[in-house]
Design a protein around this motif. Structure first.
Motif, short mmCIF file in Angstrom:
data_model
loop_
_atom_site.label_atom_id
_atom_site.label_comp_id
_atom_site.label_asym_id
_atom_site.label_seq_id
_atom_site.Cartn_x
_atom_site.Cartn_y
_atom_site.Cartn_z
N GLY A 1 0.77 -1.23 0.00
CA GLY A 1 0.00 0.00 0.00
C GLY A 1 0.80 1.28 0.00
O GLY A 1 0.23 2.37 -0.08
N GLY A 2 2.12 1.16 0.10
CA GLY A 2 2.94 2.36 0.07
C GLY A 2 2.97 2.98 -1.30
O GLY A 2 2.47 2.42 -2.28
N GLY A 3 3.55 4.18 -1.39
CA GLY A 3 3.65 4.86 -2.66
C GLY A 3 4.03 6.31 -2.50
O GLY A 3 4.42 6.73 -1.40
N LEU B 1 -3.05 7.59 2.26
CA LEU B 1 -2.69 6.24 1.84
C LEU B 1 -3.24 5.26 2.86
O LEU B 1 -3.38 5.61 4.04
N ASN B 2 -3.49 4.04 2.40
CA ASN B 2 -3.96 3.00 3.31
C ASN B 2 -3.02 1.80 3.18
O ASN B 2 -2.94 1.17 2.12
N LEU B 3 -2.28 1.52 4.23
CA LEU B 3 -1.37 0.39 4.24
C LEU B 3 -2.09 -0.86 4.74
O LEU B 3 -2.97 -0.79 5.60
N SER B 4 -1.67 -2.01 4.19
CA SER B 4 -2.22 -3.29 4.63
C SER B 4 -1.10 -4.21 5.03
O SER B 4 -0.01 -4.16 4.45
N CYS B 5 -1.37 -5.05 6.00
CA CYS B 5 -0.40 -6.06 6.45
C CYS B 5 -1.14 -7.38 6.57
O CYS B 5 -1.98 -7.55 7.47
N ALA B 6 -0.85 -8.29 5.67
CA ALA B 6 -1.49 -9.59 5.66
C ALA B 6 -0.61 -10.60 6.38
O ALA B 6 0.57 -10.74 6.06
N ALA B 7 -1.19 -11.30 7.33
CA ALA B 7 -0.45 -12.29 8.11
C ALA B 7 -0.71 -13.69 7.56
O ALA B 7 -1.77 -13.97 6.98
N ASP C 1 6.41 12.38 7.21
CA ASP C 1 5.92 11.00 7.31
C ASP C 1 6.64 10.07 6.33
O ASP C 1 6.44 8.86 6.37
N THR C 2 7.49 10.63 5.49
CA THR C 2 8.24 9.82 4.54
C THR C 2 9.14 8.83 5.27
O THR C 2 9.94 9.21 6.13
N ALA C 3 8.99 7.55 4.95
CA ALA C 3 9.74 6.49 5.63
C ALA C 3 9.38 5.15 5.01
O ALA C 3 8.42 5.04 4.24
N VAL C 4 10.14 4.14 5.41
CA VAL C 4 9.73 2.76 5.14
C VAL C 4 8.88 2.33 6.32
O VAL C 4 9.32 2.44 7.48
N TYR C 5 7.70 1.85 6.06
CA TYR C 5 6.76 1.42 7.09
C TYR C 5 6.80 -0.10 7.21
O TYR C 5 6.66 -0.81 6.20
N TYR C 6 6.99 -0.56 8.44
CA TYR C 6 7.09 -1.98 8.72
C TYR C 6 5.92 -2.46 9.58
O TYR C 6 5.55 -1.80 10.55
N THR D 1 7.21 -1.26 3.48
CA THR D 1 6.66 -0.62 2.29
C THR D 1 6.99 0.86 2.36
O THR D 1 6.84 1.49 3.39
N LEU D 2 7.47 1.41 1.25
CA LEU D 2 7.96 2.78 1.23
C LEU D 2 6.83 3.77 1.02
O LEU D 2 6.03 3.64 0.08
N VAL D 3 6.78 4.76 1.89
CA VAL D 3 5.85 5.88 1.76
C VAL D 3 6.66 7.15 1.54
O VAL D 3 7.52 7.47 2.35
N THR D 4 6.37 7.84 0.45
CA THR D 4 7.06 9.08 0.14
C THR D 4 6.02 10.19 0.01
O THR D 4 5.10 10.06 -0.80
N VAL D 5 6.18 11.23 0.80
CA VAL D 5 5.25 12.36 0.77
C VAL D 5 6.00 13.58 0.23
O VAL D 5 6.96 14.04 0.84
N SER D 6 5.53 14.08 -0.89
CA SER D 6 6.18 15.24 -1.50
C SER D 6 5.52 16.54 -1.04
O SER D 6 4.32 16.58 -0.78
N SER D 7 6.33 17.57 -0.95
CA SER D 7 5.81 18.87 -0.47
C SER D 7 5.28 19.71 -1.61
O SER D 7 5.45 19.41 -2.77
#
Length: 114
Positions: free
Chosen positions: A7-9, A17-23, A88-93, A108-114
């Motif tokens: 879900g990153g981008g 953005l909406n991140l998902s984590c499937a177990a 908030d730009t970061a790799v989300y784990y 998953t990488l989240v990049t927020v541009s200004s």
């Protein structure tokens, strides 16, 4: 427990953005699941957690903007991120704590541009 985050981008500031984590197994009884993030040159930090009883906890920096939730039937944890900021730009784990053992997804990488 294997965790698959998605879900990153790239999104503009103020976007969502909406991140998902499937177990790989049932999350119904997993004590705690959550999201952490790591920005370049910084340590990994807590973003949000949710317990087996669905109690939630958030970092001060995301309170009021992010919402963590889970769907036990789908073995999936979500992180809805609104009003995103460049910081908030970061790799989300994704993380799961089961019987005192921590499991991590690939990020998953989240990049927020200004």
């Amino acid at each position: 427990v294997q965790l698959q985050a998605s879900g990153g981008g790239l999104v503009q500031a103020g976007g969502s953005l909406n991140l998902s984590c499937a177990a790989s197994r049932s999350i119904f009884s997993i004590k705690s699941m959550g999201w952490y993030r790591q920005a370049p040159g910084k340590q990994r930090e807590l973003v949000a957690t949710i317990t087996s009883a669905a109690d939630t906890n958030y970092a001060d920096s995301v309170k009021g903007r992010f919402t963590i939730s889970k769907d036990n039937a789908k073995n999936t944890v979500f992180l809805q991120m609104n009003s995103l900021k460049p910081e908030d730009t970061a790799v989300y784990y994704c993380n799961a704590n089961r019987f005192g053992v921590n499991y991590w997804g690939q990020g998953t990488l989240v990049t927020v541009s200004s």
